[in-house]
Design a protein around this motif. Structure first.
Motif, PDB file in Angstrom:
ATOM      1  N   GLY A  59       0.811  -1.213   0.000  1.00 48.08           N
ATOM      2  CA  GLY A  59       0.000   0.000   0.000  1.00 48.08           C
ATOM      3  C   GLY A  59       0.841   1.258   0.000  1.00 48.08           C
ATOM      4  N   GLU A  60       0.153   2.397   0.042  1.00 47.92           N
ATOM      5  CA  GLU A  60       0.839   3.680  -0.093  1.00 47.92           C
ATOM      6  C   GLU A  60       1.779   3.987   1.071  1.00 47.92           C
ATOM      7  OE1 GLU A  60      -1.598   7.198   0.351  1.00 47.92           O
ATOM      8  OE2 GLU A  60      -3.244   6.019   1.192  1.00 47.92           O
ATOM      9  N   ASN A  61       1.555   3.350   2.227  1.00 43.31           N
ATOM     10  CA  ASN A  61       2.388   3.625   3.396  1.00 43.31           C
ATOM     11  C   ASN A  61       3.429   2.544   3.654  1.00 43.31           C
ATOM     12  OD1 ASN A  61       0.994   6.078   4.277  1.00 43.31           O
ATOM     13  ND2 ASN A  61      -0.732   4.707   4.685  1.00 43.31           N
ATOM     14  N   ARG A  62       3.680   1.696   2.663  1.00 47.29           N
ATOM     15  CA  ARG A  62       4.611   0.598   2.886  1.00 47.29           C
ATOM     16  C   ARG A  62       6.028   1.101   3.195  1.00 47.29           C
ATOM     17  NH1 ARG A  62       8.248  -3.269   1.243  1.00 47.29           N
ATOM     18  NH2 ARG A  62       7.626  -5.433   1.708  1.00 47.29           N
ATOM     19  N   GLU A  63       6.499   2.085   2.473  1.00 48.60           N
ATOM     20  CA  GLU A  63       7.849   2.566   2.712  1.00 48.60           C
ATOM     21  C   GLU A  63       7.956   3.235   4.077  1.00 48.60           C
ATOM     22  OE1 GLU A  63      11.756   3.441   2.749  1.00 48.60           O
ATOM     23  OE2 GLU A  63      10.672   1.980   1.511  1.00 48.60           O
ATOM     24  N   ALA A  64       6.909   3.955   4.501  1.00 51.66           N
ATOM     25  CA  ALA A  64       6.917   4.547   5.837  1.00 51.66           C
ATOM     26  C   ALA A  64       6.993   3.454   6.900  1.00 51.66           C
ATOM     27  CB  ALA A  64       5.677   5.404   6.039  1.00 51.66           C
ATOM     28  N   PHE A  65       6.282   2.358   6.673  1.00 52.96           N
ATOM     29  CA  PHE A  65       6.312   1.207   7.569  1.00 52.96           C
ATOM     30  C   PHE A  65       7.722   0.621   7.650  1.00 52.96           C
ATOM     31  CE2 PHE A  65       5.986  -3.366   8.286  1.00 52.96           C
ATOM     32  CZ  PHE A  65       5.082  -3.475   9.333  1.00 52.96           C
ATOM     33  N   MET A  66       8.340   0.396   6.502  1.00 54.20           N
ATOM     34  CA  MET A  66       9.665  -0.212   6.482  1.00 54.20           C
ATOM     35  C   MET A  66      10.730   0.733   7.033  1.00 54.20           C
ATOM     36  SD  MET A  66       9.108  -3.254   5.601  1.00 54.20           S
ATOM     37  CE  MET A  66      10.841  -3.733   5.633  1.00 54.20           C
ATOM     38  N   GLU A  67      10.581   2.029   6.772  1.00 52.40           N
ATOM     39  CA  GLU A  67      11.522   3.006   7.323  1.00 52.40           C
ATOM     40  C   GLU A  67      11.508   2.954   8.846  1.00 52.40           C
ATOM     41  OE1 GLU A  67      12.390   7.844   7.260  1.00 52.40           O
ATOM     42  OE2 GLU A  67      10.449   7.050   6.577  1.00 52.40           O
ATOM     43  N   PHE A  68      10.322   2.852   9.425  1.00 50.57           N
ATOM     44  CA  PHE A  68      10.199   2.750  10.881  1.00 50.57           C
ATOM     45  C   PHE A  68      10.890   1.477  11.378  1.00 50.57           C
ATOM     46  CE2 PHE A  68       7.894   0.892  14.474  1.00 50.57           C
ATOM     47  CZ  PHE A  68       8.054   1.879  15.428  1.00 50.57           C
ATOM     48  N   TYR A  69      10.669   0.369  10.692  1.00 53.87           N
ATOM     49  CA  TYR A  69      11.239  -0.890  11.155  1.00 53.87           C
ATOM     50  C   TYR A  69      12.746  -0.975  10.948  1.00 53.87           C
ATOM     51  CZ  TYR A  69       7.317  -3.346  13.096  1.00 53.87           C
ATOM     52  OH  TYR A  69       6.311  -3.734  13.937  1.00 53.87           O
ATOM     53  N   ARG A  70      13.251  -0.296   9.949  1.00 58.08           N
ATOM     54  CA  ARG A  70      14.708  -0.236   9.824  1.00 58.08           C
ATOM     55  C   ARG A  70      15.317   0.463  11.035  1.00 58.08           C
ATOM     56  NH1 ARG A  70      13.477  -0.038   4.104  1.00 58.08           N
ATOM     57  NH2 ARG A  70      13.111   2.216   4.171  1.00 58.08           N
ATOM     58  N   LYS A  71      14.605   1.461  11.556  1.00 55.55           N
ATOM     59  CA  LYS A  71      15.070   2.144  12.768  1.00 55.55           C
ATOM     60  C   LYS A  71      14.993   1.216  13.972  1.00 55.55           C
ATOM     61  CE  LYS A  71      14.301   6.512  13.708  1.00 55.55           C
ATOM     62  NZ  LYS A  71      13.642   7.795  14.037  1.00 55.55           N
ATOM     63  N   VAL A  72      13.910   0.446  14.096  1.00 57.73           N
ATOM     64  CA  VAL A  72      13.794  -0.505  15.197  1.00 57.73           C
ATOM     65  C   VAL A  72      14.985  -1.455  15.199  1.00 57.73           C
ATOM     66  CG1 VAL A  72      12.439  -2.436  16.138  1.00 57.73           C
ATOM     67  CG2 VAL A  72      11.268  -0.387  15.285  1.00 57.73           C
ATOM     68  N   ASP A  73      15.311  -1.994  14.027  1.00 59.10           N
ATOM     69  CA  ASP A  73      16.446  -2.916  13.926  1.00 59.10           C
ATOM     70  C   ASP A  73      17.758  -2.218  14.280  1.00 59.10           C
ATOM     71  OD1 ASP A  73      17.483  -5.640  12.813  1.00 59.10           O
ATOM     72  OD2 ASP A  73      18.702  -4.121  11.806  1.00 59.10           O
ATOM     73  N   GLU A  74      17.926  -0.982  13.811  1.00 60.54           N
ATOM     74  CA  GLU A  74      19.142  -0.236  14.137  1.00 60.54           C
ATOM     75  C   GLU A  74      19.279  -0.062  15.647  1.00 60.54           C
ATOM     76  OE1 GLU A  74      20.863   4.323  14.007  1.00 60.54           O
ATOM     77  OE2 GLU A  74      19.164   3.804  12.721  1.00 60.54           O
ATOM     78  N   TYR A  75      18.187   0.296  16.314  1.00 59.34           N
ATOM     79  CA  TYR A  75      18.244   0.516  17.752  1.00 59.34           C
ATOM     80  C   TYR A  75      18.564  -0.778  18.498  1.00 59.34           C
ATOM     81  CZ  TYR A  75      16.435   5.299  17.391  1.00 59.34           C
ATOM     82  OH  TYR A  75      16.277   6.643  17.126  1.00 59.34           O
ATOM     83  N   ILE A  76      17.999  -1.907  18.057  1.00 53.92           N
ATOM     84  CA  ILE A  76      18.327  -3.182  18.698  1.00 53.92           C
ATOM     85  C   ILE A  76      19.810  -3.488  18.517  1.00 53.92           C
ATOM     86  CG2 ILE A  76      17.968  -5.682  18.555  1.00 53.92           C
ATOM     87  CD1 ILE A  76      15.003  -5.054  17.971  1.00 53.92           C
ATOM     88  N   GLY A  77      20.332  -3.226  17.324  1.00 56.76           N
ATOM     89  CA  GLY A  77      21.758  -3.440  17.080  1.00 56.76           C
ATOM     90  C   GLY A  77      22.635  -2.574  17.962  1.00 56.76           C
ATOM     91  N   ARG A  78      22.247  -1.319  18.146  1.00 58.58           N
ATOM     92  CA  ARG A  78      23.038  -0.415  18.978  1.00 58.58           C
ATOM     93  C   ARG A  78      22.992  -0.830  20.446  1.00 58.58           C
ATOM     94  NH1 ARG A  78      21.386   5.581  17.219  1.00 58.58           N
ATOM     95  NH2 ARG A  78      22.839   6.090  18.927  1.00 58.58           N
ATOM     96  N   LEU A  79      21.851  -1.311  20.905  1.00 60.86           N
ATOM     97  CA  LEU A  79      21.765  -1.807  22.281  1.00 60.86           C
ATOM     98  C   LEU A  79      22.606  -3.069  22.449  1.00 60.86           C
ATOM     99  CD1 LEU A  79      17.943  -1.310  22.995  1.00 60.86           C
ATOM    100  CD2 LEU A  79      19.842   0.146  23.744  1.00 60.86           C
ATOM    101  N   ARG A  80      22.580  -3.922  21.447  1.00 60.71           N
ATOM    102  CA  ARG A  80      23.388  -5.150  21.504  1.00 60.71           C
ATOM    103  C   ARG A  80      24.872  -4.826  21.637  1.00 60.71           C
ATOM    104  NH1 ARG A  80      24.480  -9.431  16.710  1.00 60.71           N
ATOM    105  NH2 ARG A  80      24.986 -11.291  17.959  1.00 60.71           N
ATOM    106  N   GLU A  81      25.324  -3.764  20.963  1.00 62.06           N
ATOM    107  CA  GLU A  81      26.734  -3.379  21.020  1.00 62.06           C
ATOM    108  C   GLU A  81      27.161  -2.911  22.410  1.00 62.06           C
ATOM    109  OE1 GLU A  81      27.129  -0.417  18.053  1.00 62.06           O
ATOM    110  OE2 GLU A  81      27.161  -1.842  16.366  1.00 62.06           O
ATOM    111  N   LEU A  82      26.205  -2.509  23.242  1.00 59.14           N
ATOM    112  CA  LEU A  82      26.523  -2.037  24.590  1.00 59.14           C
ATOM    113  C   LEU A  82      26.786  -3.177  25.566  1.00 59.14           C
ATOM    114  CD1 LEU A  82      23.794   0.749  25.009  1.00 59.14           C
ATOM    115  CD2 LEU A  82      26.187   1.042  24.348  1.00 59.14           C
TER     116      LEU A  82
END
Length: 447
Positions: free
Chosen positions: A224-247
């Motif tokens: 749908g029209e908001n698919r990229e907005a959805f994926m952009e949000f989830y790319r951030k979720v994954d980034e944040y989990i990765g950054r927490l893992r590095e700690l």
């Protein structure tokens, strides 16, 4: 791993648990390039889809995940529960959870815990070194302990939850901006206290994922029209989990999990409207709006999500079904539900579960008699205002699913196969090398 590397003496191994409410495993597995950090966790340790609980409602799921037992033991069955021997209902809070929480087991073993944003934990407990309650908390100030925590969180613009009303707008821009701001502040708070606190268990939940799924999941699944907005949000979720893992240091295992899966929603199904049309539900007044308005002509009623109660004589104040007819009435109700079809002819129910099969424990006296696990696309509602059709379309396009929740354990000895939500608590305790009575859990350790 790295930046956070304290000397712990003989205190034992630690666990950092990060909850991602409502995230389905298939979302991550089908998009490895968008989830490089969770994909790395899966490759380094173990990952897979897991089952939720009956019913797969966040208010019931998180108490079960954090205790390792079913709602018959926790005493929490959903966002709204029924008082014993009454038609009055209440919203379960932290003090209504009757089973032992994971962090209580940790503190009983003379270890420390920091707990942040877990649903159904208000008011915050003071036996842990730091807690800010999650979903259903009235404010950050009232949800945080010790007293100076709320000031620190407010400086981060921390908020308990996203503004879900923004998701009702056709244009999701403002809603997604709020979702990003909410998860940004949540990450900064998690990062700060992972680094500052001398914890043995860190337990934090990102609930914004569930909110985004409710309003954009069909955009993801159907391009749908908001698919990229959805994926952009989830790319951030994954980034944040990765950054927490590095700690985390080498003595700490990260566990990431969701409490239920998610799928696209096509229809809201108003079960009380349907029960009334079938002659099973009756009200005392025309302007009914509460469970307490039902009459002694009622045979059954519903609470979300998909929980059905027989109006049983001797149990309900105006019970109409004699106990001698209970089994027969329940079977008749199940047959009716199994025959209910959507506008396109698809059965609403994937399966129907009885209380005998789903619940056991000291607090099963308010258990529903029947729980409907719907087929994908049918979101089960239970309002008491008779102002809607049985099948309707609301502002949400995503709904919870029983299957396809996710679990990642950053430990190569873990096995994730035929797993459900009850297995998480004993797994965390084993990872921390904390002894426990295995018979007290409905699940079993995965390591």
């Amino acid at each position: 791993m790295g930046l956070f590397d304290r000397l712990r003496g003989d205190d034992g191994p630690r666990v950092a648990f990060i909850g991602i409410d409502g995230v389905p495993y298939s979302l991550i597995a089908d998009n490895p390039d968008d989830f490089p950090n969770l994909t790395a966790m899966a490759n380094d340790g173990a990952a897979g889809p897991i089952d939720s609980i009956v019913p797969p409602e966040s208010s019931a799921c998180w108490p079960s995940l954090t205790t390792g037992v079913n709602p018959g033991e926790t005493g929490v069955y959903g966002f709204q529960d029924r008082e014993v021997g009454s038609y009055e209902t209440y919203v379960p809070m932290g003090r209504d959870v009757q089973a032992t929480r994971l962090w209580d087991r940790v503190t009983s073993a003379d270890r420390d815990a920091t707990v942040m944003n877990v649903p159904v934990t208000f008011p915050p407990q003071r036996n842990v070194q730091r807690m800010v309650s999650g979903f259903l908390s009235p404010s950050v100030g009232k949800a945080a302990t010790p007293d100076d925590l709320s000031q620190s969180l407010e400086e981060l613009d921390y908020r308990i939850d996203v503004n879900a009303k923004l998701g009702h707008q056709d244009d999701k821009t403002e809603f997604m901006e709020d979702a990003h701001e909410t998860i940004d502040a949540r990450f900064e708070a998690f990062k700060q206290y992972i680094e500052e606190d001398d914890w043995d268990l860190f337990f934090g939940v990102f609930m914004t994922t569930d909110r985004v799924n409710h309003f954009l999941f069909k955009d993801y699944e159907q391009d749908g029209e908001n698919r990229e907005a959805f994926m952009e949000f989830y790319r951030k979720v994954d980034e944040y989990i990765g950054r927490l893992r590095e700690l985390l240091d080498d003595n700490t295992t990260m566990v990431v999990a969701s409490d239920h899966g998610f799928t696209s929603e096509d229809y809201e199904v108003h079960l009380n409207t349907w029960l009334r049309e079938q002659g099973w539900l009756d009200y005392r007044t025309d302007d009914h709006s509460e469970l307490s308005d039902i009459t002694d002509e009622t045979r059954a009623y519903s609470l979300i999500p998909g929980r059905l109660y027989i109006n049983l004589e001797g149990r309900e104040p105006r019970g109409s079904v004699p106990e001698s007819e209970y089994e027969e009435t329940r079977e008749e109700l199940i047959d009716m539900i199994e025959g209910l079809e959507g506008p396109d002819g698809t059965p609403v129910a994937d399966r129907v579960v009885t209380n005998d099969d789903a619940f056991r424990g000291d607090h099963d006296d308010i258990a529903p008699d029947v729980v409907v696990i719907p087929n994908h696309g049918f979101d089960l509602k239970a309002g008491f205002k008779d102002d809607s059709d049985v099948f309707d379309v609301g502002p949400r396009n995503g709904m919870h699913s029983f299957e396809n929740a996710c679990l990642f354990v950053d430990d190569p000895t873990a096995r994730i196969n035929d797993v459900d939500l009850f297995d998480i608590a004993p797994t965390v305790l084993d990872l921390m090398e904390i002894e426990y009575d295995r018979t007290t859990f409905d699940g079993a350790s995965l390591v």
